[in-house]
Design a protein around this motif. Structure first.
Motif: not given
Lengths: 140, 113
Positions: B15-20, B41-48, B60-66
């Motif tokens: 997730g962090l790599s994608l965010r970078a 965004s992925f943190e909330a879903e990862l925590a759950a 857990v999916p990794l979302h990229v959104a505008e």
């Protein structure tokens, strides 16, 4: 596309934008181009990279970097100066100079330079992440 | 190594790599007209998912959104701050994973000094 490649594409675009600005400023006193007409100040137009491959993959398609869309002339007037002695003077004795918005070009140059710096910082941070990941599994 | 911790850390690294990459894309498009910054965004879903075991974490999916609202361009300073925070969290997680691996290494070598 990886973070380093994205930043690299941006460095390239900003560098080219800087060249176009420099060309505009350098030609402020140009009375005639090699083609014969008056010099037109240009503007580089850029935006997110769109290609066939990225259009197919909708999910991560947006992480494609940035590209130059084209270099377009800006609409603008010319400056006519009465100087019959000039070899480029026309029949009525006027020399035609391009009307270059120097303040605008300088502002854009600073903006471009800041964008370039930002891309370099992002590139360094990506480098830092990759080199950290390479330490995994090394025996300390 | 606890497989759940390994799965969580690996997913967070992804997730962090994608965010970078997304932040790099935003910074790259600082001079693009009508550009909408991307957010990962992925943190909330990862925590759950963390309380539901390894399989849930891996799914857990990794979302990229505008960003939905059209902002006045990209805020370079905020993007660089995000990029810096992302890099540091990535470093910390890699360090954590490295320590877990070195524990395993010690266990494997146990009694063979």
């Amino acid at each position: 596309m990886k973070a380093q490649a994205i930043s690299r594409s941006a460095l390239d675009v900003e560098w080219q934008r800087l060249q176009v600005i420099a060309d505009n400023l350098a030609n402020a006193n140009t009375t005639r181009t090699a083609e014969g007409g008056v010099f037109r100040p240009m503007r580089l137009v850029s935006g997110p990279t769109t290609n066939f491959a990225s259009a197919l993959r909708a999910g991560t398609a947006q992480l494609s970097g940035v590209q130059v869309y084209g270099v377009e002339p800006i609409a603008g007037n010319v400056r006519r100066v009465y100087d019959p002695a000039d070899p480029h003077a026309d029949a009525s004795g006027f020399v035609t100079y391009p009307e270059i918005d120097r303040a605008g070009e300088m502002t854009l140059m600073i903006q471009t330079s800041r964008a370039y710096e930002g891309d370099l910082v992002a590139l360094n941070l990506a480098d830092q992440m990759y080199s950290k990941a390479l330490e995994l599994g090394g025996q300390s | 190594m606890n497989p759940l911790i390994s799965a969580i850390v690996t997913k967070a690294l992804d997730g962090l790599s994608l965010r970078a990459q997304a932040t790099a894309q935003n910074i790259a498009n600082v001079n693009s007209q009508n550009y909408r910054p991307l957010r990962v965004s992925f943190e909330a879903e990862l925590a759950a998912a963390a309380s539901h075991g390894e399989g849930a974490v891996e799914a857990v999916p990794l979302h990229v959104a505008e960003t939905s609202i059209a902002p006045r361009g990209v805020r370079m300073d905020l993007e660089l701050a995000d990029q810096s925070a992302t890099a540091m969290r990535y470093d910390a997680l890699v360090d954590l994973l490295g320590r877990e691996l070195s524990l395993d290494h010690t266990i494997i070598q146990g009694g063979q000094q």
